[in-house]
Design an enzyme around this catalytic site. Sequence first.
Site, PDB file in Angstrom:
ATOM      1  N   HIS A 229      59.793  44.457  31.378  1.00 15.87           N
ATOM      2  CA  HIS A 229      60.923  45.223  31.948  1.00 15.87           C
ATOM      3  C   HIS A 229      60.432  46.623  32.318  1.00 15.87           C
ATOM      4  O   HIS A 229      59.487  46.753  33.094  1.00 15.87           O
ATOM      5  CB  HIS A 229      62.057  45.218  30.913  1.00 15.87           C
ATOM      6  CG  HIS A 229      63.393  45.704  31.393  1.00 15.87           C
ATOM      7  ND1 HIS A 229      63.695  45.986  32.700  1.00 15.87           N
ATOM      8  CD2 HIS A 229      64.528  45.965  30.694  1.00 15.87           C
ATOM      9  CE1 HIS A 229      64.951  46.386  32.782  1.00 15.87           C
ATOM     10  NE2 HIS A 229      65.484  46.395  31.583  1.00 15.87           N
ATOM     11  N   HIS A 270      59.993  39.178  39.888  1.00 17.23           N
ATOM     12  CA  HIS A 270      61.295  39.721  39.470  1.00 17.23           C
ATOM     13  C   HIS A 270      62.230  38.576  39.140  1.00 17.23           C
ATOM     14  O   HIS A 270      62.136  37.494  39.724  1.00 17.23           O
ATOM     15  CB  HIS A 270      61.912  40.566  40.598  1.00 17.23           C
ATOM     16  CG  HIS A 270      62.963  41.501  40.108  1.00 17.23           C
ATOM     17  ND1 HIS A 270      64.275  41.121  39.966  1.00 17.23           N
ATOM     18  CD2 HIS A 270      62.880  42.779  39.703  1.00 17.23           C
ATOM     19  CE1 HIS A 270      64.970  42.144  39.510  1.00 17.23           C
ATOM     20  NE2 HIS A 270      64.151  43.163  39.331  1.00 17.23           N
ATOM     21  N   ASP A 328      58.293  48.770  39.867  1.00 21.66           N
ATOM     22  CA  ASP A 328      57.271  49.385  39.010  1.00 21.66           C
ATOM     23  C   ASP A 328      55.900  49.449  39.649  1.00 21.66           C
ATOM     24  O   ASP A 328      54.995  50.088  39.101  1.00 21.66           O
ATOM     25  CB  ASP A 328      57.172  48.585  37.702  1.00 21.66           C
ATOM     26  CG  ASP A 328      58.452  48.722  36.885  1.00 21.66           C
ATOM     27  OD1 ASP A 328      59.043  47.687  36.536  1.00 21.66           O
ATOM     28  OD2 ASP A 328      58.873  49.870  36.661  1.00 21.66           O
TER      29      ASP A 328
HETATM   30  C1  SDX Z   1      62.010  45.435  35.999  1.00 20.68           C
HETATM   31  O1  SDX Z   1      66.114  42.691  35.978  1.00 20.68           O
HETATM   32  C2  SDX Z   1      65.907  43.804  36.568  1.00 20.68           C
HETATM   33  O2  SDX Z   1      66.664  44.232  37.451  1.00 20.68           O
HETATM   34  C3  SDX Z   1      64.707  44.593  36.076  1.00 20.68           C
HETATM   35  C4  SDX Z   1      64.335  45.837  36.873  1.00 20.68           C
HETATM   36  C5  SDX Z   1      65.383  46.904  36.745  1.00 20.68           C
HETATM   37  O3  SDX Z   1      65.438  47.757  37.642  1.00 20.68           O
HETATM   38  O4  SDX Z   1      66.067  46.947  35.695  1.00 20.68           O
HETATM   39  O5  SDX Z   1      64.161  45.493  38.228  1.00 20.68           O
HETATM   40  C6  SDX Z   1      63.029  46.447  36.357  1.00 20.68           C
HETATM   41  O6  SDX Z   1      61.964  45.016  34.887  1.00 20.68           O
HETATM   42  C7  SDX Z   1      61.092  44.918  37.081  1.00 20.68           C
HETATM   43  C8  SDX Z   1      60.121  43.822  36.545  1.00 20.68           C
HETATM   44  C9  SDX Z   1      58.957  44.539  35.905  1.00 20.68           C
HETATM   45  N1  SDX Z   1      58.037  43.556  35.232  1.00 20.68           N
HETATM   46  C10 SDX Z   1      56.824  43.323  35.712  1.00 20.68           C
HETATM   47  O7  SDX Z   1      56.362  43.762  36.758  1.00 20.68           O
HETATM   48  C11 SDX Z   1      55.974  42.443  34.798  1.00 20.68           C
HETATM   49  C12 SDX Z   1      55.257  41.377  35.636  1.00 20.68           C
HETATM   50  N2  SDX Z   1      56.284  40.456  36.107  1.00 20.68           N
HETATM   51  C13 SDX Z   1      56.493  39.225  35.362  1.00 20.68           C
HETATM   52  O8  SDX Z   1      56.321  39.360  33.980  1.00 20.68           O
HETATM   53  C14 SDX Z   1      57.707  38.464  35.840  1.00 20.68           C
HETATM   54  O9  SDX Z   1      57.662  38.437  37.192  1.00 20.68           O
HETATM   55  C15 SDX Z   1      59.086  38.899  35.401  1.00 20.68           C
HETATM   56  C16 SDX Z   1      59.195  39.091  33.930  1.00 20.68           C
HETATM   57  C17 SDX Z   1      59.491  40.160  36.088  1.00 20.68           C
HETATM   58  C18 SDX Z   1      60.016  37.773  35.810  1.00 20.68           C
HETATM   59  O10 SDX Z   1      59.645  36.672  35.018  1.00 20.68           O
HETATM   60  P1  SDX Z   1      60.133  35.229  35.417  1.00 20.68           P
HETATM   61  O11 SDX Z   1      61.596  35.248  35.689  1.00 20.68           O
HETATM   62  O12 SDX Z   1      59.582  34.254  34.438  1.00 20.68           O
HETATM   63  O13 SDX Z   1      59.416  35.019  36.804  1.00 20.68           O
HETATM   64  P2  SDX Z   1      59.656  33.779  37.697  1.00 20.68           P
HETATM   65  O14 SDX Z   1      60.617  32.780  37.099  1.00 20.68           O
HETATM   66  O15 SDX Z   1      59.983  34.292  39.056  1.00 20.68           O
HETATM   67  O16 SDX Z   1      58.207  33.088  37.691  1.00 20.68           O
HETATM   68  C19 SDX Z   1      57.960  32.072  38.633  1.00 20.68           C
HETATM   69  C20 SDX Z   1      56.494  31.724  38.474  1.00 20.68           C
HETATM   70  C21 SDX Z   1      56.099  31.333  37.066  1.00 20.68           C
HETATM   71  O17 SDX Z   1      54.971  30.454  37.222  1.00 20.68           O
HETATM   72  P3  SDX Z   1      55.236  28.831  37.234  1.00 20.68           P
HETATM   73  O18 SDX Z   1      55.877  28.488  35.918  1.00 20.68           O
HETATM   74  O19 SDX Z   1      56.141  28.555  38.428  1.00 20.68           O
HETATM   75  O20 SDX Z   1      53.856  28.229  37.419  1.00 20.68           O
HETATM   76  O21 SDX Z   1      55.699  32.865  38.810  1.00 20.68           O
HETATM   77  C22 SDX Z   1      54.893  33.232  37.699  1.00 20.68           C
HETATM   78  C23 SDX Z   1      55.569  32.620  36.487  1.00 20.68           C
HETATM   79  O22 SDX Z   1      54.594  32.361  35.474  1.00 20.68           O
HETATM   80  N3  SDX Z   1      54.875  34.689  37.656  1.00 20.68           N
HETATM   81  C24 SDX Z   1      53.775  35.437  37.702  1.00 20.68           C
HETATM   82  C25 SDX Z   1      54.218  36.774  37.696  1.00 20.68           C
HETATM   83  N4  SDX Z   1      55.558  36.797  37.642  1.00 20.68           N
HETATM   84  C26 SDX Z   1      55.965  35.506  37.619  1.00 20.68           C
HETATM   85  N5  SDX Z   1      52.471  35.126  37.733  1.00 20.68           N
HETATM   86  C27 SDX Z   1      51.587  36.150  37.780  1.00 20.68           C
HETATM   87  N6  SDX Z   1      51.949  37.468  37.788  1.00 20.68           N
HETATM   88  C28 SDX Z   1      53.262  37.819  37.744  1.00 20.68           C
HETATM   89  N7  SDX Z   1      53.610  39.087  37.753  1.00 20.68           N
END
Ligand code: SDX
Length: 388
Positions: A229, A270, A328
Amino acid sequence: QQGLFTYDPGFVSTAACESKITFIDGTNGVLLHRGYPIEQLAQHSDYLETCYLLIHGELPSNEELGHFKSMVKNHTMVHEQLNHFFNGFRRDAHPMAIMCGVVGALSAFYHDTMDSTDEKHREIAAFRLIAKMPTLAAMCYKYSIGQPFMYPRNDLDYAANFLYMMFGTPCEEFVVNPILAKAMDKIFLLHADHEQNASTSTVRLAGSSGANVFACIASGIAALWGPAHGGANEAVLSMLMEIEDESRIPEFIERAKDKDDSFRLMGFGHRVYKNFDPRAKVMKESCDQVLQELGLEDDPLFKIARRLEQIALEDPYFVERKLYPNVDFYSGIILRAIGIPVSMFTVIFAMARTVGWYSHWNEMVSTDYRIGRPRQLYTGHTKRDYPG
Ligand code: SDX
């Protein structure tokens, strides 16, 4: 799951909530605050005007904005007793750990005198929170470097006052660079609110029990801290510094795709946006502008970030999963250019998001609300007897 469990329609009512504050269209990368696109607010508004909009639902008149800004200025100092609170922390404590503590401690000063059913009391709480977060954040930084706390200066605008409290000392005149103050204000504005994200949902749930708003905000700070987050902005800078050279980008792209590797491309992906996060676009433009104005256009980390984005957006793994830069990804590069230490990045996010947390709390407690009670789908043992 149908069949195994009776599906309780109340599940949706406790899981989802109504709000008029922010709208997100994750498919098309749209973010509106009370109907105004974030791009237009970033271009024409400032953080405190956006605070007023988020809280009251309309843009203020010049007179209303003047009154709002002066009320914020009247609450920038914290009670002197709070200074002693810091002495309980190690100097190397993470600033987010300290912020959780000291913001929660604000409830000890205001709990007994605040009636959240009274609109005037709620308004004063807004002024106190918006005004004191920069003061407390700067105190966290000063405490960590062993410098004296700087009192707020009410002749300065909001962002300039924060930078003054962060980098000024009692020994000499400190003049805030207006370019940095403007960039800081835009960072605050872009982080102000974002619908029902994890930390805002935490604040709403805490507030639904009738807990003191200062304690609720402290719960939001705790939830925001996680690297998935708000902690991602700090993690992005650490990742860019670890990559350290554009030639190593492919290595990290492959690691991000490797399911056996816990590494994630920080600042990408996201829960809601399956398109560009509109804040990331504005942040990237602001990055370009600030670095140009500061003569840092050849900043190596910004070059790595831009190349990383370009490669990731062409890679099928990211394209198929609709993984785009989020808020971010670029924010840390601007914060670093302003001189903010990486350990303070998430504190900046918490400061800015305080108005969003407050707005959602205020929206909820202004209605006939009930305590939140997320439901669960039980997948454990059915009833069984104790052996013997
Ligand atoms: C914020 O909710 C909000 O509004 C939050 C926010 C706000 O203003 O309050 O916008 C702020 O928290 C932004 C997010 C910041 N976090 C990061 O940048 C950390 C890196 N991102 C990931 O950890 C991830 O993308 C999340 C946590 C943000 C979302 O996680 P999800 O919901 O599990 O992602 P997804 O379902 O879209 O994933 C789909 C696929 C998965 O792989 P498969 O199971 O399909 O094989 O994409 C992969 C995930 O493993 N994936 C990534 C990835 N993010 C998702 N792989 C590599 N790098 C990444 N960053």
